[in-house]
Design a protein around this motif. Sequence first.
Motif, PDB file in Angstrom:
ATOM      1  N   VAL A 146      15.366  -5.441  -5.041  1.00 39.64           N
ATOM      2  CA  VAL A 146      16.483  -4.260  -5.070  1.00 39.64           C
ATOM      3  C   VAL A 146      17.437  -4.659  -4.248  1.00 39.64           C
ATOM      4  CG1 VAL A 146      16.968  -1.841  -4.788  1.00 39.64           C
ATOM      5  CG2 VAL A 146      14.740  -2.515  -5.591  1.00 39.64           C
ATOM      6  N   ASN A 172       8.957  -1.456   4.103  1.00 39.69           N
ATOM      7  CA  ASN A 172       8.371  -1.689   5.657  1.00 39.69           C
ATOM      8  C   ASN A 172       9.032  -3.116   6.206  1.00 39.69           C
ATOM      9  OD1 ASN A 172       6.740  -1.417   7.878  1.00 39.69           O
ATOM     10  ND2 ASN A 172       4.960  -0.866   6.583  1.00 39.69           N
ATOM     11  N   ALA A 208       2.660  -7.139   3.686  1.00 42.68           N
ATOM     12  CA  ALA A 208       1.459  -7.056   4.485  1.00 42.68           C
ATOM     13  C   ALA A 208       0.101  -6.551   4.074  1.00 42.68           C
ATOM     14  CB  ALA A 208       1.733  -6.151   5.820  1.00 42.68           C
ATOM     15  N   SER A 209       0.384  -5.763   3.018  1.00 44.53           N
ATOM     16  CA  SER A 209      -0.820  -5.153   2.392  1.00 44.53           C
ATOM     17  C   SER A 209      -1.858  -6.244   1.726  1.00 44.53           C
ATOM     18  CB  SER A 209      -0.231  -4.127   1.328  1.00 44.53           C
ATOM     19  OG  SER A 209       0.362  -3.211   1.961  1.00 44.53           O
ATOM     20  N   GLU A 239       9.272  -4.140  -7.279  1.00 43.90           N
ATOM     21  CA  GLU A 239       8.965  -5.029  -6.256  1.00 43.90           C
ATOM     22  C   GLU A 239       9.632  -6.327  -6.158  1.00 43.90           C
ATOM     23  OE1 GLU A 239       6.810  -5.407  -3.480  1.00 43.90           O
ATOM     24  OE2 GLU A 239       7.289  -7.281  -3.538  1.00 43.90           O
ATOM     25  N   ALA A 240      10.021  -6.790  -4.913  1.00 44.33           N
ATOM     26  CA  ALA A 240      10.809  -8.016  -4.929  1.00 44.33           C
ATOM     27  C   ALA A 240      10.070  -9.128  -5.290  1.00 44.33           C
ATOM     28  CB  ALA A 240      11.293  -8.343  -3.474  1.00 44.33           C
ATOM     29  N   ASN A 241       8.465  -9.349  -4.930  1.00 46.86           N
ATOM     30  CA  ASN A 241       7.824 -10.312  -5.191  1.00 46.86           C
ATOM     31  C   ASN A 241       6.823 -10.057  -5.859  1.00 46.86           C
ATOM     32  OD1 ASN A 241       9.366 -12.202  -3.202  1.00 46.86           O
ATOM     33  ND2 ASN A 241       8.988 -10.287  -1.924  1.00 46.86           N
ATOM     34  N   GLY A 274      -2.264  -0.017   9.236  1.00 49.88           N
ATOM     35  CA  GLY A 274      -1.912   0.433   7.935  1.00 49.88           C
ATOM     36  C   GLY A 274      -2.606   0.606   6.702  1.00 49.88           C
ATOM     37  N   VAL A 275      -3.747   0.190   6.739  1.00 51.28           N
ATOM     38  CA  VAL A 275      -4.849   0.192   5.600  1.00 51.28           C
ATOM     39  C   VAL A 275      -5.153   1.724   5.400  1.00 51.28           C
ATOM     40  CG1 VAL A 275      -6.906  -0.478   4.603  1.00 51.28           C
ATOM     41  CG2 VAL A 275      -5.714  -2.110   5.980  1.00 51.28           C
ATOM     42  N   GLY A 299       0.164  -1.746  12.748  1.00 44.16           N
ATOM     43  CA  GLY A 299      -1.205  -2.514  12.420  1.00 44.16           C
ATOM     44  C   GLY A 299      -2.473  -1.414  12.219  1.00 44.16           C
ATOM     45  N   GLN A 331      -9.145  -4.476   7.722  1.00 44.29           N
ATOM     46  CA  GLN A 331      -9.979  -3.469   8.775  1.00 44.29           C
ATOM     47  C   GLN A 331      -9.454  -2.307   8.349  1.00 44.29           C
ATOM     48  OE1 GLN A 331     -11.014  -5.026  12.661  1.00 44.29           O
ATOM     49  NE2 GLN A 331     -11.281  -6.969  11.930  1.00 44.29           N
ATOM     50  N   PHE A 376       0.804  -1.201  -0.103  1.00 46.33           N
ATOM     51  CA  PHE A 376       0.131   0.130  -0.049  1.00 46.33           C
ATOM     52  C   PHE A 376       0.851   1.262   0.062  1.00 46.33           C
ATOM     53  CE2 PHE A 376      -3.707  -2.261   2.207  1.00 46.33           C
ATOM     54  CZ  PHE A 376      -4.462  -2.652   1.034  1.00 46.33           C
ATOM     55  N   THR A 377       1.912   1.272   0.738  1.00 48.50           N
ATOM     56  CA  THR A 377       2.687   2.483   0.937  1.00 48.50           C
ATOM     57  C   THR A 377       3.476   2.749  -0.384  1.00 48.50           C
ATOM     58  OG1 THR A 377       3.463   2.036   3.148  1.00 48.50           O
ATOM     59  CG2 THR A 377       4.747   3.722   1.928  1.00 48.50           C
ATOM     60  N   ASN A 390      -3.338  -8.498   5.147  1.00 47.19           N
ATOM     61  CA  ASN A 390      -3.915  -8.016   6.530  1.00 47.19           C
ATOM     62  C   ASN A 390      -5.476  -8.529   6.996  1.00 47.19           C
ATOM     63  OD1 ASN A 390      -5.579  -5.743   5.356  1.00 47.19           O
ATOM     64  ND2 ASN A 390      -3.308  -5.160   4.969  1.00 47.19           N
ATOM     65  N   GLY A 391      -5.972  -7.902   7.995  1.00 47.50           N
ATOM     66  CA  GLY A 391      -7.123  -8.193   8.302  1.00 47.50           C
ATOM     67  C   GLY A 391      -8.377  -7.546   7.419  1.00 47.50           C
TER      68      GLY A 391
HETATM   69  C1  LIG Z   1      -1.482 -10.282   9.541  1.00 42.98           C
HETATM   70  C2  LIG Z   1      -1.656  -8.754   9.340  1.00 42.98           C
HETATM   71  C3  LIG Z   1      -2.746  -8.152   9.645  1.00 42.98           C
HETATM   72  C4  LIG Z   1      -2.954  -6.897   9.579  1.00 42.98           C
HETATM   73  N1  LIG Z   1      -4.185  -6.526   9.669  1.00 42.98           N
HETATM   74  C5  LIG Z   1      -4.523  -4.884   9.748  1.00 42.98           C
HETATM   75  C6  LIG Z   1      -5.876  -4.431   9.580  1.00 42.98           C
HETATM   76  O1  LIG Z   1      -6.673  -5.079   9.646  1.00 42.98           O
HETATM   77  N2  LIG Z   1      -5.771  -3.257   9.480  1.00 42.98           N
HETATM   78  C7  LIG Z   1      -4.758  -2.243   9.241  1.00 42.98           C
HETATM   79  O2  LIG Z   1      -5.033  -1.054   9.115  1.00 42.98           O
HETATM   80  N3  LIG Z   1      -3.508  -2.780   9.264  1.00 42.98           N
HETATM   81  C8  LIG Z   1      -3.531  -4.196   9.457  1.00 42.98           C
HETATM   82  N4  LIG Z   1      -1.856  -4.812   9.235  1.00 42.98           N
HETATM   83  C9  LIG Z   1      -0.932  -3.840   9.017  1.00 42.98           C
HETATM   84  C10 LIG Z   1      -0.870  -3.228   7.412  1.00 42.98           C
HETATM   85  O3  LIG Z   1      -1.306  -4.479   6.643  1.00 42.98           O
HETATM   86  C11 LIG Z   1       0.573  -2.836   7.060  1.00 42.98           C
HETATM   87  O4  LIG Z   1       0.627  -1.721   7.932  1.00 42.98           O
HETATM   88  C12 LIG Z   1       0.545  -2.302   5.655  1.00 42.98           C
HETATM   89  O5  LIG Z   1      -0.103  -3.047   4.827  1.00 42.98           O
HETATM   90  C13 LIG Z   1       1.965  -1.944   5.321  1.00 42.98           C
HETATM   91  O6  LIG Z   1       1.992  -1.614   4.023  1.00 42.98           O
HETATM   92  P1  LIG Z   1       3.615  -1.363   3.342  1.00 42.98           P
HETATM   93  O7  LIG Z   1       3.298  -1.145   1.870  1.00 42.98           O
HETATM   94  O8  LIG Z   1       4.104  -0.390   4.095  1.00 42.98           O
HETATM   95  O9  LIG Z   1       4.253  -2.688   3.469  1.00 42.98           O
HETATM   96  P2  LIG Z   1       4.033  -4.166   2.662  1.00 42.98           P
HETATM   97  O10 LIG Z   1       2.674  -4.592   2.384  1.00 42.98           O
HETATM   98  O11 LIG Z   1       4.633  -5.080   3.900  1.00 42.98           O
HETATM   99  O12 LIG Z   1       5.012  -3.990   1.372  1.00 42.98           O
HETATM  100  C14 LIG Z   1       6.255  -4.078   1.501  1.00 42.98           C
HETATM  101  C15 LIG Z   1       6.782  -4.307  -0.007  1.00 42.98           C
HETATM  102  O13 LIG Z   1       7.892  -4.289  -0.172  1.00 42.98           O
HETATM  103  C16 LIG Z   1       8.556  -5.267  -0.711  1.00 42.98           C
HETATM  104  N5  LIG Z   1      10.267  -4.974  -0.573  1.00 42.98           N
HETATM  105  C17 LIG Z   1      11.044  -5.329   0.600  1.00 42.98           C
HETATM  106  N6  LIG Z   1      12.229  -5.183   0.268  1.00 42.98           N
HETATM  107  C18 LIG Z   1      12.334  -4.956  -1.046  1.00 42.98           C
HETATM  108  C19 LIG Z   1      13.543  -4.909  -1.944  1.00 42.98           C
HETATM  109  N7  LIG Z   1      14.740  -4.912  -1.411  1.00 42.98           N
HETATM  110  N8  LIG Z   1      13.298  -4.727  -3.275  1.00 42.98           N
HETATM  111  C20 LIG Z   1      12.014  -5.036  -3.334  1.00 42.98           C
HETATM  112  N9  LIG Z   1      10.999  -4.614  -3.231  1.00 42.98           N
HETATM  113  C21 LIG Z   1      11.011  -5.102  -1.577  1.00 42.98           C
HETATM  114  C22 LIG Z   1       8.230  -6.645  -0.170  1.00 42.98           C
HETATM  115  O14 LIG Z   1       8.287  -7.668  -1.161  1.00 42.98           O
HETATM  116  C23 LIG Z   1       6.425  -5.918   0.164  1.00 42.98           C
HETATM  117  O15 LIG Z   1       5.933  -6.128  -1.278  1.00 42.98           O
HETATM  118  C24 LIG Z   1      -1.847  -6.223   9.292  1.00 42.98           C
HETATM  119  C25 LIG Z   1      -0.898  -6.660   9.090  1.00 42.98           C
HETATM  120  C26 LIG Z   1      -0.351  -7.989   8.877  1.00 42.98           C
HETATM  121  C27 LIG Z   1       0.738  -8.574   8.535  1.00 42.98           C
END
Ligand SMILES: Cc1cc2nc3c(=O)[nH]c(=O)nc-3n(C[C@H](O)[C@H](O)[C@H](O)COP(=O)(O)OP(=O)(O)OC[C@H]3O[C@@H](n4cnc5c(N)ncnc54)[C@H](O)[C@@H]3O)c2cc1C
Length: 422
Positions: A207, A235, A65-66, A57-59, A365-366, A363, A72, A37-38, A69-70
Motif C-alpha cells: 500500500v 506493525n 513477524a507472524s 498485503e505487501a508480500n 503477539g501470538v 513479543g 510460543q 495475525f493482526t 516467530n517462536g
Molecule cells: C523472531 C520473532 C519471534 C517472536 N516470538 C514470539 C513468540 O514466541 N510468541 C509471541 O507471542 N510473539 C512472538 N513474536 C511477536 C509476534 O510474532 C508479533 O507480535 C506478531 O506476529 C505481530 O503480528 P502483526 O500481524 O501485527 O505483524 P506482522 O506479522 O509483522 O505483519 C505485518 C504485515 O503487514 C505487511 N505490511 C506492512 N506494511 C505494508 C504496506 N504498506 N502495505 C501492505 N502490507 C504491509 C507486512 O508485509 C506484514 O506481512 C516474535 C516475533 C519475532 C520477529
Amino acid sequence: MTEHTGSYYAATVNKATDYPPLIGDQSADVCVIGAGFTGISTALHLAERGYDVQVVEANRVGWGASGRNGGQLIGGISGEQKVANHHKRDVEDLFGELRWAGHAIVRERIQTYAIDCDLKYGYLDVAIKKRHLREFEADCRRLEKSGFPHEFRMLSKSETSETIGTDAYLGALLNMGNGHLHPLNLCVGEARAAESLGASIYEQSPVLDIEKGHRAKVVTERGSVTADFVVIAGNAYHALERQLRGIMFPVKSFIIATEPLPENVVAQINPRDLAVCDPNFLLQYFRLSADKRLLFGARFNYFGEDPAVIRKSHRKKMARIYPQLADARIDYAWGGTIGVPINRVPQLGRISPNVFYCQGYSGHGVNVTHLAGQIMADVVAGTAERFDLFASVKPLVMPGAHLLWKPMVALGILYYQVKDRL
Ligand SMILES: Cc1cc2nc3c(=O)[nH]c(=O)nc-3n(C[C@H](O)[C@H](O)[C@H](O)COP(=O)(O)OP(=O)(O)OC[C@H]3O[C@@H](n4cnc5c(N)ncnc54)[C@H](O)[C@@H]3O)c2cc1C
C-alpha cells in the motif's frame, strides 16, 4: 515485495499462499492493510460477522513477524500495569480474563476451521535469577486466586533439570494453559478461513497511500480499495503513516532450527514437549518442532538477516544450555522484527475517524493479536469499549526515532543487557 524468509516455517508450510495482486479499483466495507495475525485475525472476525473485507498485503500472508516467530502461545499483555494505572483500575480486575482471551480465540479457530498447526499445550518460564523465582511465585499466587483452570506449579531446580535436561536454571513455573504452535500454518489457515467466508486477500501489493475521507481509499501501484473503514495492521513493518513512526521501536529477534534430533536426545532435553522462555528483555526461548528440531530463539544486537551470523551467535547460546547440541546441524536461521512501544502498551488507535491502527505487542503477539483482531472488529461494528481501554493510553513519542532507530535500539539493548544481568 519479497517472498518468505528462509525459515523452518516457510519450508514446512502446509500449502503456500498465492493470492493475486490488487489490480483495478475495488470497493469493500473494510480494507485491512497487512496479512499477519493482526490483519488476518481482524479480517476473519469481520468476515464471520458478515462484513465484506479486503486484505492488502505487501508480500505474502504471514510474511512478517507472524510467520517467523517462536510460536510460543504466551498469556498476558505487555504494559498491563500501565493501562490499569491510566484507568485507575486494579490490574487483576481489568486483565484477569483478557490475558487469556487470545488463547481461547486461537483454540476456537483451530477447531472451527480444522487448522493443522501443531498446537501443543505446556510451557515453562525458567528462572535465571532469584528475583525471577520471586516473580514466578507471585504469578502462581495470582493464577491460584483467579481460579486458573489449567495445571500450574513451581518447579524446583532439580525438577526443572529433569523436565528440560539442563542445569542452566534455578527453577521454573510450569503452566499447562500456555503452549506452542506453527505460526505460519496458523496464519495461513486463518487466511483461508476468512477467504472461505468471502474475504478477498491480495498479496504482493504494497500500500502506497491512504486517501482519508468519508470513504477511505487504499492505493497500491496497480489498484485501490475504497472502504468505509481501514485497519492498518503493518506493525513493525509499516512505514506509511507519519503518525505511526516514532511511537514504537522495531526490535529484531532471531531463531535457528537444528536438524531433527534423535529420540534419545529428545527424551533427554524435552520429553514433555514444553515451550521454554526466560524472563530477560534480551530473552532466550526454545521448543521442539513437530519433527523434533530444537527451535532456539534469542535477541542480540544485530540488524541484518544473514543466516551465517545468526547461526554463529545462536549455536554458542544454545550450547551453553545444551552442550550435547554444540555440533548439531543447523538447518534454518532467520530473523524478524517485533514492534516494541516505548511504554510497552499495545497501540490501538485512529488516525482519522474511519482509519484505525493496531500494533506493538512486544513479543506477546501470538495471543494478543488474536484478541486485538476481535477488538478491531468490535470497533468497526460500533463497540469501542475494549478499543478505548488501550486507545486512551496515548503512545509515548520519541522524536526522530524513525530516522535514528538503529542507534537508539542498540543503546536500548545495551541498557537492557546491563539490567538483565543485575
Ligand atoms: C523472531 C520473532 C519471534 C517472536 N516470538 C514470539 C513468540 O514466541 N510468541 C509471541 O507471542 N510473539 C512472538 N513474536 C511477536 C509476534 O510474532 C508479533 O507480535 C506478531 O506476529 C505481530 O503480528 P502483526 O500481524 O501485527 O505483524 P506482522 O506479522 O509483522 O505483519 C505485518 C504485515 O503487514 C505487511 N505490511 C506492512 N506494511 C505494508 C504496506 N504498506 N502495505 C501492505 N502490507 C504491509 C507486512 O508485509 C506484514 O506481512 C516474535 C516475533 C519475532 C520477529
